[in-house]
Design an enzyme around this catalytic site. Structure first.
Site, PDB file in Angstrom:
ATOM      1  N   GLY A  12       3.496  24.079 105.821  1.00 13.15           N
ATOM      2  CA  GLY A  12       2.956  24.294 104.468  1.00 13.15           C
ATOM      3  C   GLY A  12       1.666  25.093 104.521  1.00 13.15           C
ATOM      4  O   GLY A  12       0.834  24.859 105.393  1.00 13.15           O
ATOM      5  N   ARG A  73       9.230  27.438 107.695  1.00  6.13           N
ATOM      6  CA  ARG A  73       9.692  26.355 108.568  1.00  6.13           C
ATOM      7  C   ARG A  73      10.861  26.958 109.359  1.00  6.13           C
ATOM      8  O   ARG A  73      11.654  27.714 108.813  1.00  6.13           O
ATOM      9  CB  ARG A  73      10.085  25.150 107.729  1.00  6.13           C
ATOM     10  CG  ARG A  73       8.841  24.640 106.973  1.00  6.13           C
ATOM     11  CD  ARG A  73       8.942  23.231 106.482  1.00  6.13           C
ATOM     12  NE  ARG A  73       7.625  22.697 106.168  1.00  6.13           N
ATOM     13  CZ  ARG A  73       7.085  22.653 104.939  1.00  6.13           C
ATOM     14  NH1 ARG A  73       7.745  23.098 103.900  1.00  6.13           N
ATOM     15  NH2 ARG A  73       5.886  22.151 104.764  1.00  6.13           N
ATOM     16  N   ASP A 104       1.105  18.900 112.211  1.00  5.07           N
ATOM     17  CA  ASP A 104       1.680  18.200 113.371  1.00  5.07           C
ATOM     18  C   ASP A 104       2.957  18.844 113.897  1.00  5.07           C
ATOM     19  O   ASP A 104       3.146  18.974 115.103  1.00  5.07           O
ATOM     20  CB  ASP A 104       2.035  16.757 112.981  1.00  5.07           C
ATOM     21  CG  ASP A 104       0.828  15.842 113.076  1.00  5.07           C
ATOM     22  OD1 ASP A 104      -0.221  16.294 113.568  1.00  5.07           O
ATOM     23  OD2 ASP A 104       0.954  14.681 112.652  1.00  5.07           O
ATOM     24  N   THR A 126      -3.722  22.070 106.955  1.00  9.57           N
ATOM     25  CA  THR A 126      -2.870  21.374 105.987  1.00  9.57           C
ATOM     26  C   THR A 126      -3.753  20.706 104.940  1.00  9.57           C
ATOM     27  O   THR A 126      -4.810  20.172 105.285  1.00  9.57           O
ATOM     28  CB  THR A 126      -1.960  20.312 106.645  1.00  9.57           C
ATOM     29  OG1 THR A 126      -1.458  19.447 105.618  1.00  9.57           O
ATOM     30  CG2 THR A 126      -2.680  19.438 107.652  1.00  9.57           C
ATOM     31  N   ASP A 128      -3.200  18.021 103.573  1.00 13.89           N
ATOM     32  CA  ASP A 128      -3.026  16.559 103.592  1.00 13.89           C
ATOM     33  C   ASP A 128      -4.092  15.810 104.403  1.00 13.89           C
ATOM     34  O   ASP A 128      -4.231  14.598 104.251  1.00 13.89           O
ATOM     35  CB  ASP A 128      -1.648  16.200 104.185  1.00 13.89           C
ATOM     36  CG  ASP A 128      -0.507  16.831 103.411  1.00 13.89           C
ATOM     37  OD1 ASP A 128      -0.693  17.119 102.226  1.00 13.89           O
ATOM     38  OD2 ASP A 128       0.572  17.024 104.004  1.00 13.89           O
ATOM     39  N   ASP A 130      -3.845  14.914 107.337  1.00 12.86           N
ATOM     40  CA  ASP A 130      -3.129  13.827 108.014  1.00 12.86           C
ATOM     41  C   ASP A 130      -2.958  14.072 109.511  1.00 12.86           C
ATOM     42  O   ASP A 130      -2.012  13.586 110.126  1.00 12.86           O
ATOM     43  CB  ASP A 130      -1.752  13.617 107.344  1.00 12.86           C
ATOM     44  CG  ASP A 130      -0.879  14.856 107.429  1.00 12.86           C
ATOM     45  OD1 ASP A 130      -1.384  15.940 107.780  1.00 12.86           O
ATOM     46  OD2 ASP A 130       0.327  14.751 107.127  1.00 12.86           O
ATOM     47  N   ARG A 172       1.891  14.209 101.349  1.00 18.33           N
ATOM     48  CA  ARG A 172       3.080  13.823 102.118  1.00 18.33           C
ATOM     49  C   ARG A 172       3.110  12.302 102.249  1.00 18.33           C
ATOM     50  O   ARG A 172       3.192  11.627 101.233  1.00 18.33           O
ATOM     51  CB  ARG A 172       3.097  14.496 103.490  1.00 18.33           C
ATOM     52  CG  ARG A 172       4.522  14.604 104.025  1.00 18.33           C
ATOM     53  CD  ARG A 172       4.592  15.327 105.338  1.00 18.33           C
ATOM     54  NE  ARG A 172       4.214  16.717 105.253  1.00 18.33           N
ATOM     55  CZ  ARG A 172       4.926  17.717 105.699  1.00 18.33           C
ATOM     56  NH1 ARG A 172       6.080  17.505 106.253  1.00 18.33           N
ATOM     57  NH2 ARG A 172       4.500  18.942 105.608  1.00 18.33           N
TER      58      ARG A 172
HETATM   59  P1  ADP Z   1       3.625  21.197 109.641  1.00 19.20           P
HETATM   60  O1  ADP Z   1       3.252  22.061 110.780  1.00 19.20           O
HETATM   61  O2  ADP Z   1       2.821  21.487 108.404  1.00 19.20           O
HETATM   62  O3  ADP Z   1       3.652  19.723 110.015  1.00 19.20           O
HETATM   63  P2  ADP Z   1       6.550  21.251 109.750  1.00 19.20           P
HETATM   64  O4  ADP Z   1       6.664  19.831 110.168  1.00 19.20           O
HETATM   65  O5  ADP Z   1       7.484  21.773 108.729  1.00 19.20           O
HETATM   66  O6  ADP Z   1       5.088  21.599 109.179  1.00 19.20           O
HETATM   67  O7  ADP Z   1       6.680  22.127 111.072  1.00 19.20           O
HETATM   68  C1  ADP Z   1       6.556  23.538 111.045  1.00 19.20           C
HETATM   69  C2  ADP Z   1       7.453  24.144 112.090  1.00 19.20           C
HETATM   70  O8  ADP Z   1       7.070  23.674 113.380  1.00 19.20           O
HETATM   71  C3  ADP Z   1       8.922  23.741 111.973  1.00 19.20           C
HETATM   72  O9  ADP Z   1       9.630  24.515 111.044  1.00 19.20           O
HETATM   73  C4  ADP Z   1       9.426  23.996 113.391  1.00 19.20           C
HETATM   74  O10 ADP Z   1       9.647  25.365 113.609  1.00 19.20           O
HETATM   75  C5  ADP Z   1       8.232  23.551 114.212  1.00 19.20           C
HETATM   76  N1  ADP Z   1       8.427  22.147 114.612  1.00 19.20           N
HETATM   77  C6  ADP Z   1       8.312  21.069 113.835  1.00 19.20           C
HETATM   78  N2  ADP Z   1       8.595  19.936 114.515  1.00 19.20           N
HETATM   79  C7  ADP Z   1       8.914  20.323 115.760  1.00 19.20           C
HETATM   80  C8  ADP Z   1       9.317  19.629 116.941  1.00 19.20           C
HETATM   81  N3  ADP Z   1       9.452  18.300 116.980  1.00 19.20           N
HETATM   82  N4  ADP Z   1       9.556  20.373 118.048  1.00 19.20           N
HETATM   83  C9  ADP Z   1       9.407  21.706 118.026  1.00 19.20           C
HETATM   84  N5  ADP Z   1       9.046  22.414 116.944  1.00 19.20           N
HETATM   85  C10 ADP Z   1       8.806  21.751 115.826  1.00 19.20           C
HETATM   86  O1  F6P Z   2       1.949  19.285 103.934  1.00 20.30           O
HETATM   87  C1  F6P Z   2       1.513  19.885 102.752  1.00 20.30           C
HETATM   88  C2  F6P Z   2       2.423  19.515 101.608  1.00 20.30           C
HETATM   89  O2  F6P Z   2       1.983  20.178 100.440  1.00 20.30           O
HETATM   90  C3  F6P Z   2       2.575  18.021 101.371  1.00 20.30           C
HETATM   91  O3  F6P Z   2       1.487  17.480 100.662  1.00 20.30           O
HETATM   92  C4  F6P Z   2       3.889  17.965 100.641  1.00 20.30           C
HETATM   93  O4  F6P Z   2       4.538  16.737 100.867  1.00 20.30           O
HETATM   94  C5  F6P Z   2       4.681  19.075 101.275  1.00 20.30           C
HETATM   95  O5  F6P Z   2       3.742  19.957 101.895  1.00 20.30           O
HETATM   96  C6  F6P Z   2       5.522  19.870 100.304  1.00 20.30           C
HETATM   97  O6  F6P Z   2       6.235  20.801 101.029  1.00 20.30           O
HETATM   98  P1  F6P Z   2       7.088  21.983 100.375  1.00 20.30           P
HETATM   99  O7  F6P Z   2       6.173  23.165 100.279  1.00 20.30           O
HETATM  100  O8  F6P Z   2       8.172  22.195 101.350  1.00 20.30           O
HETATM  101  O9  F6P Z   2       7.536  21.531  99.025  1.00 20.30           O
END
Ligand code: ADP
Ligand code: F6P
Length: 320
Positions: A12, A73, A104, A126, A128, A130, A172
């Protein structure tokens, strides 16, 4: 000596990501490195959507929301083949180090790529807040200020109509935006996953306050709880106070970053490039007691972030 690095934004978006990209690029250039901007996170790394950055590529962006590198993503990056394609792309372009700005999930990906020999540094981006290893994440302050302004506006109309407003904020699964926005807006109640709540009790207290002359009620609900609409219906049934619900949604992710977000993004980005310069990878940059620090990615991912229950309790105690 590291000569070429890349930078990407992933997951995000968050206000301040542009300030971070700018600082990565300018710091690297100031140290004589070449910098590549990778578009749409790991998608661009796998597909080679990569542009060489110069001083001017990051002009006029420090004050802008969103991310000029775009974000995405990338399910493919969760596979062994996806990570291998990304590694091969780095090798082809001679990219030895990478700054990954995200949450994360993005850091888990960065750990995978690090294990294949590309030096990766995660920057917490982010709204959040978090991410456990850091007290602060880029975008959090701007998002909370946006939420606060919007709740203030809702409160105006709530007061005019003697109503209750249930407002859902993002976060989130975490209640950090909710508790701070609730305090800043003088909410009657704050509902987050971290603190048990009872709608009967909330309704009872509202009626006691109404009997003492209180006109408007604002209940801030964290996204992780969900059902703002449902909660509003229940509150109205139990109190007979007219109640409306609002989900603030993605408006909280946009807008010009605050001073705090621009400054923290700049400091963290500078620190990240310094790590790469020393040949250090597989780290996440964070803030502890207002100082910029770094952690091993796996250790950072295993940490747990405490919730400020005291702040939550103070808000409820003084909401007359
Ligand atoms: P954020 O980084 O904000 O937590 P996501 O959880 O959507 O957002 O993760 C972003 C991207 O990071 C994912 O689309 C994927 O490409 C990669 N990613 C997420 N989780 C994993 C994982 N467990 N192992 C490897 N790559 C990951
Ligand atoms: O992690 C940032 C965030 O805006 C969260 O607060 C929310 O749950 C999520 O991303 C929404 O994601 P998307 O942009 O996929 O709707």
């Amino acid at each position: 000596m590291i000569k070429k690095i890349g930078v990407l934004t992933s997951g995000g978006d968050a206000p301040g990501m542009n300030a971070a990209v700018r600082a990565v690029v300018r710091t690297a250039l100031s140290k004589g490195m070449e910098v590549y901007g990778i578009r749409r996170g790991y998608v661009g790394l796998i597909n080679g959507d990569i542009i060489k950055m110069d001083e001017r590529s990051v002009s006029d962006i420090i004050h802008r929301g969103g991310t000029i590198l775009y974000t995405a993503r990338c399910p493919e990056f969760r596979t062994e083949e996806g990570v291998e394609k990304a590694r091969a792309k780095c090798e082809e372009l001679g990219i030895e180090g990478l700054v990954v700005i995200g949450g994360d999930g993005s850091f888990r990906g960065a750990a995978d790529l690090s294990s294949k020999g590309v030096l990766c540094i995660g920057l917490p981006g982010t709204i959040d807040n978090d991410i456990a290893c850091t007290e602060y994440t880029i975008g959090y302050d701007t998002a909370m200020n946006t939420a606060m302004e919007l709740v203030d506006k809702i409160r105006d109309t709530s007061q005019s109509h003697d109503r209750c407003s249930v407002v859902e904020v993002m976060g989130r699964n975490a209640g950090f935006i909710a508790v701070n926005t609730g305090v800043a807006c003088g909410a009657t109640d704050i509902i987050t996953k971290e603190v048990p709540y009872d709608l009967d009790e909330i309704a009872k207290k509202m009626l006691e306050k109404k009997a003492k002359g209180k006109q408007n009620f604002v209940i801030v609900v964290a996204e992780g709880i969900g059902h703002a609409d449902e909660i509003a219906k229940i509150i109205q049934e139990k109190t007979h106070i007219e109640t409306r619900s609002t989900v603030l949604g993605h408006v909280q992710r946009g807008g010009s970053p605050t001073v705090r977000d621009r400054v923290v993004a700049t400091e963290m980005a500078y620190y990240a490039v310094e790590l790469l310069e020393q040949g250090i990878g597989n780290r996440v940059v964070g803030m502890q007691q207002n100082k910029i620090v770094d952690f091993d990615i796996q250790e950072a991912l295993a940490m747990k972030k405490p919730y400020d229950s005291r702040l939550h309790q103070i808000a409820e105690q003084i909401a007359f």
